[in-house]
Design a protein around this motif. Structure first.
Motif, PDB file in Angstrom:
ATOM      1  N   ASP A 154       0.159  -1.682  10.993  1.00 57.36           N
ATOM      2  CA  ASP A 154      -1.151  -1.027  11.006  1.00 57.36           C
ATOM      3  C   ASP A 154      -1.888  -1.419   9.727  1.00 57.36           C
ATOM      4  O   ASP A 154      -1.592  -0.910   8.654  1.00 57.36           O
ATOM      5  N   ASP A 155      -2.835  -2.325   9.854  1.00 59.26           N
ATOM      6  CA  ASP A 155      -3.577  -2.812   8.687  1.00 59.26           C
ATOM      7  C   ASP A 155      -4.897  -2.074   8.470  1.00 59.26           C
ATOM      8  O   ASP A 155      -5.677  -2.458   7.603  1.00 59.26           O
TER       9      ASP A 155
ATOM     10  N   ASN B 220       1.387   2.360   5.535  1.00 58.76           N
ATOM     11  CA  ASN B 220       0.167   2.299   6.353  1.00 58.76           C
ATOM     12  C   ASN B 220      -0.113   3.655   6.991  1.00 58.76           C
ATOM     13  O   ASN B 220       0.708   4.577   6.939  1.00 58.76           O
TER      14      ASN B 220
ATOM     15  N   ARG C 191       0.830  -1.208   0.000  1.00 58.23           N
ATOM     16  CA  ARG C 191       0.000   0.000   0.000  1.00 58.23           C
ATOM     17  C   ARG C 191       0.863   1.256   0.000  1.00 58.23           C
ATOM     18  O   ARG C 191       1.969   1.271   0.526  1.00 58.23           O
TER      19      ARG C 191
END
Length: 401
Positions: free
Chosen positions: A236-237, A151, A10
């Motif tokens: 941190d998802d 994240n 991401r």
């Protein structure tokens, strides 16, 4: 998380406007540019406090939450402006509209900061950040700092590293040498009270926290302990959630009464319980409100909604009850009531809000004394147990709004 992000690394941006309120004032009044400027509640009062200030003022030692008299002593030429939230909300709206020109995956977290998930975009995240920063300044006049990371937590930490007008990349593999040496109180999500509690376990730095055992942290501090441990390790998802923009525009509770009531004392007790519930939820979400709204529904189902904008932001039960009860008495027809509700709206996160009264631990001022007097008057009228600081009234079955 959007489907395109699943299974891919991401790219999250955290966009944080620099001295937002002061920057807006400088856009509206260009003569303020480059000046030592502070936004302060109640500048005529000695106990007025600094809400935010320009970087020119910060260079002179002026800080957020500093008493106004102290700021003026450090910087005699300091220019003071009172906060203008309608103006700031207008600029905030323009800012987020610009962010959404790049992607719909935008999550506002306060009036002047938000996350963007740009994973699915073809452009390089650094180029996106550079273009976004340039456009915010050229088209709206507002400077910002941007963090780029895999994240949300790391993006937030990155955006704080270079201000004003910084762009910082923070990779997970860099956490141990960039974040771990920092004091644990510098970690996003950890306040001073939590930092003091962590001292009991000899946890002083983010690295100390990261090297704890996950299970031990859960035993010590519950789910929040696990979350802190994960973040300290760069984990941190949580997804960027565009719907969050609408989640906390208001917090309210209402209750349908077991029987139609026209007894003033009974109705006051119900309002007291509703105010307790609203205060609790505002505390949990770490927000303050600017408007109080009530709902009155009569036995013939006629529904009346009335609201009031307050001069100061609020979150305390006493204020909520005071304003809601005053609205009720003003608009109640004396007919039996079937449903009552209280809502706090025009919400702001606590860290971006202000009080024209003493913000944290300063001595109580005249307005606080008036609130205390009102509480005393209500207790005398309806009984000592009708409203108490820090005490919850009898529970109701509320309908969350």
């Amino acid at each position: 998380m959007n489907q395109e992000s699943v299974g891919k690394r991401r790219f999250i941006l955290h966009v944080d406007m620099n001295s937002f309120y002061a920057s807006v004032e400088s856009v509206v009044d260009p003569s303020l540019k480059g000046k030592a400027l502070a936004i302060a509640g109640n500048p005529q009062e000695r106990r007025g406090i600094i809400v935010t200030c320009s970087y020119e003022a910060r260079k002179r030692g002026v800080k957020t939450t500093m008493p106004l008299w102290q700021a003026k002593r450090l910087c005699p030429e300091l220019i003071i402006r009172r906060p203008d939230f309608p103006k700031y909300r207008t600029f905030s709206k323009r800012m987020f509209q610009l962010l959404r020109e790049y992607t719909e995956m935008v999550e506002p977290v306060s009036i002047d900061e938000g996350y963007m998930d740009v994973t699915h975009l073809a452009s390089n995240p650094i180029e996106i950040a550079q273009d976004l920063q340039r456009r915010l300044y050229e088209e709206i006049g507002l400077p910002c700092s941007i963090g780029i990371a895999p994240n949300k937590f790391l993006a937030k930490m990155a955006s704080d590293m270079k201000k004003p007008m910084g762009i910082t990349i923070l990779r997970k593999r860099e956490v141990h040498h960039i974040l771990w040496p920092k004091h644990v109180a510098e970690m996003h999500g950890i306040g001073q009270a939590t930092a003091e509690k962590l001292k009991q376990y000899d946890i002083y730095t983010i690295g100390d926290l990261a090297q704890q055992d996950r299970y031990t942290m859960k035993q010590r501090m519950g789910v929040n302990g696990v979350k802190m441990w994960e973040r300290a390790n760069g984990i941190d998802d949580s997804p960027v959630n565009p719907q969050r923009a609408d989640e906390f525009q208001s917090i309210g509770n209402s209750t349908t009464l077991a029987e139609d009531l026209d007894d003033e004392a009974s109705l006051f007790h119900i309002f007291s319980s509703l105010a307790t519930s609203v205060e609790k939820r505002m505390f949990e979400k770490s927000v303050v409100g600017q408007h109080v709204q009530i709902v009155i529904r009569y036995r013939d189902r006629k529904t009346v909604t009335r609201s009031k904008a307050l001069d100061n932001t609020f979150h305390e039960k006493q204020i909520i009850l005071q304003e809601a009860w005053a609205l009720f008495l003003k608009h109640w027809t004396r007919e039996p009531v079937r449903l009552l509700g209280i809502t706090a709206s025009a919400l702001l996160s606590k860290e971006h809000a202000f009080r024209q009264m003493d913000l944290f631990t300063y001595e109580k001022d005249e307005k606080t004394e008036k609130v205390n007097q009102l509480v005393q008057n209500l207790q005398e009228k309806f009984g000592q147990s009708s409203i108490r600081k820090g005490a919850e009234a009898a529970p109701l079955e509320p309908h969350d709004e």
